[in-house]
Design an enzyme around this catalytic site. Structure first.
Site, short mmCIF file in Angstrom:
data_model
loop_
_atom_site.label_atom_id
_atom_site.label_comp_id
_atom_site.label_asym_id
_atom_site.label_seq_id
_atom_site.Cartn_x
_atom_site.Cartn_y
_atom_site.Cartn_z
N HIS A 96 -2.98 6.87 2.83
CA HIS A 96 -3.52 5.62 2.31
C HIS A 96 -4.87 5.37 2.98
O HIS A 96 -5.05 5.63 4.18
CB HIS A 96 -2.54 4.48 2.61
CG HIS A 96 -3.11 3.15 2.31
ND1 HIS A 96 -3.64 2.84 1.08
CD2 HIS A 96 -3.26 2.04 3.07
CE1 HIS A 96 -4.09 1.60 1.11
NE2 HIS A 96 -3.88 1.10 2.31
N CYS B 141 0.82 -1.23 0.00
CA CYS B 141 0.00 0.00 0.00
C CYS B 141 0.84 1.27 0.00
O CYS B 141 0.33 2.35 -0.26
CB CYS B 141 -0.96 -0.02 1.19
SG CYS B 141 -2.01 -1.47 1.17
N ASN C 39 -10.23 -0.19 0.31
CA ASN C 39 -8.77 -0.13 0.25
C ASN C 39 -8.30 -0.72 -1.08
O ASN C 39 -8.39 -1.92 -1.28
CB ASN C 39 -8.22 -0.92 1.46
CG ASN C 39 -6.70 -0.91 1.52
OD1 ASN C 39 -6.03 -0.53 0.56
ND2 ASN C 39 -6.17 -1.36 2.64
#
Ligand code: COA
Length: 325
Positions: free
Chosen positions: A246, A110, A276
């Site tokens: 993020h 990520c 996500n």
């Protein structure tokens, strides 16, 4: 050396999956997912390939920058869920675009977009490239255990890209960190069929996560990084115009806002809609903000990615792209 983001683009699959859709085959609910994570929907690939999404996002970014593919010297794709174990997803993007420059992938989960941006900056420093296409493309749906309600509700698919040029006023401050810990967030590699290999202890290639541990890693690491930024750059968090973290859990963003005294209205919030999408979250948020006209030339934008590794990458940039509209 320095770089400037001169164009952005993104692409999402057409199938939007709601929390209620998930509760049709999982023991979960919109109430649980919304209150524990902030996620309401996510996009999941049906007939789209990741190559399709990555190429579409790249085309949008090139058009936004007003640049032709022949003017790109480097393509870097951040992904952990590409359509090909080999070659790199970046090679598939290059083929789709008709590019002939070097193309390779960066795997930093990520935090991948921030690591890829830093890699592009390194190429600029060495004079090896003047313009790079940095793409983050993730098909998380292929890595998930769709019977594990504690993980599969969190993720989605998507791609986003940025055209980056050498020169300019960014980064003002940048820091990449790895706190090695494989077990907390792991997708075991393919087992293969070697006649010489052992299949004992073989695990399927599905995402395994210690959610609470990752939650605490995220909040404490972001706080550490923001303190380091203030101490080393002399720039107060209150002077930063936008925070693009993020998008892993809305409660992580809330905790960071509280601990670090950040105005939540200065934070990007795309998780409700997309879930996500690993490394694609940050460039997708930048693309949205740029197209909505909420990013203005001269503003300070903090980007911070964190996740498996455990990797965390933080960069403070000065937005330098004027609005077209
Ligand atoms: N629906 C309903 N119940 C669920 C559920 C779901 N989708 N997922 C888990 N539960 C249940 C658990 O089984 C547990 O039940 P129990 O108490 O009967 O055992 C209960 O909810 C609490 O589970 P827990 O894991 O303690 O919840 P949590 O508050 O820590 O939230 C996460 C779980 C995953 C949402 C949270 O830990 C998180 O977001 N962590 C960070 C993960 C992340 O960001 N990963 C990516 C990093 S890039």
């Amino acid at each position: 050396m320095a770089f400037t983001i001169v164009g952005t683009g993104s692409a999402l699959p057409k199938r939007k999956v709601t929390n209620d859709d998930l509760s049709e085959f999982l023991d979960t609910s919109d109430e649980w997912i919304s209150t524990r994570t902030g996620i309401k929907t996510r996009y999941v690939c049906t007939d789209e390939s990741l190559d399709d999404l990555a190429a579409e996002a790249s085309e949008h970014a090139l058009a936004d920058a007003g640049i032709e593919v022949k003017d790109i010297d480097l393509i870097i794709c951040s992904t952990t869920s590409g359509d090909h174990l080999m070659p790199a997803e970046a090679c598939a993007i290059a083929e789709r675009l008709g590019a002939s420059c070097p193309a390779f992938d960066v795997s930093a989960a990520c935090a991948g977009f921030v690591f890829a941006l830093d890699t592009a900056d390194g190429w600029f420093c060495r004079g090896r490239a003047r313009r790079a296409l940095v793409v983050s493309a993730e098909k998380m749906s292929r890595l998930l255990d769709w019977e594990d309600r504690s993980t599969c509700v969190l993720f989605g698919d998507g791609a986003a890209a940025a055209v980056v040029e050498a020169g300019g006023k960014s980064p003002i401050w940048s820091h990449l960190v790895t706190k090695p810990d494989v077990a907390s967030l792991d997708v075991p590699g393919l087992q293969g069929t070697s006649p010489f290999g052992s299949t004992e202890d073989a695990q399927p290639s599905k995402l395994l996560m210690k959610g609470r541990k990752i939650f605490h890693f995220a909040v404490s690491s972001i706080e550490e990084e923001l303190k380091a930024l203030e101490g080393e750059s002399g720039i107060a968090l209150s002077d930063i115009d936008h925070f693009v973290f993020h998008q892993a859990n809305e409660r992580i963003l809330d905790a960071v806002a509280k601990r670090c005294g950040i105005d939540p209205s200065k934070m990007a919030h795309t998780i409700q809609e997309t879930g996500n999408i690993s490394s694609a979250c940050i460039p997708l948020a930048l693309d949205r903000m740029s197209r909505e006209g909420s990013l203005h030339a001269g503003e300070l934008v903090l980007i911070c990615g964190f996740g498996a590794g455990l990797d965390i990458g933080t960069t403070l940039i000065r937005w330098n792209k004027e609005q077209d509209a």
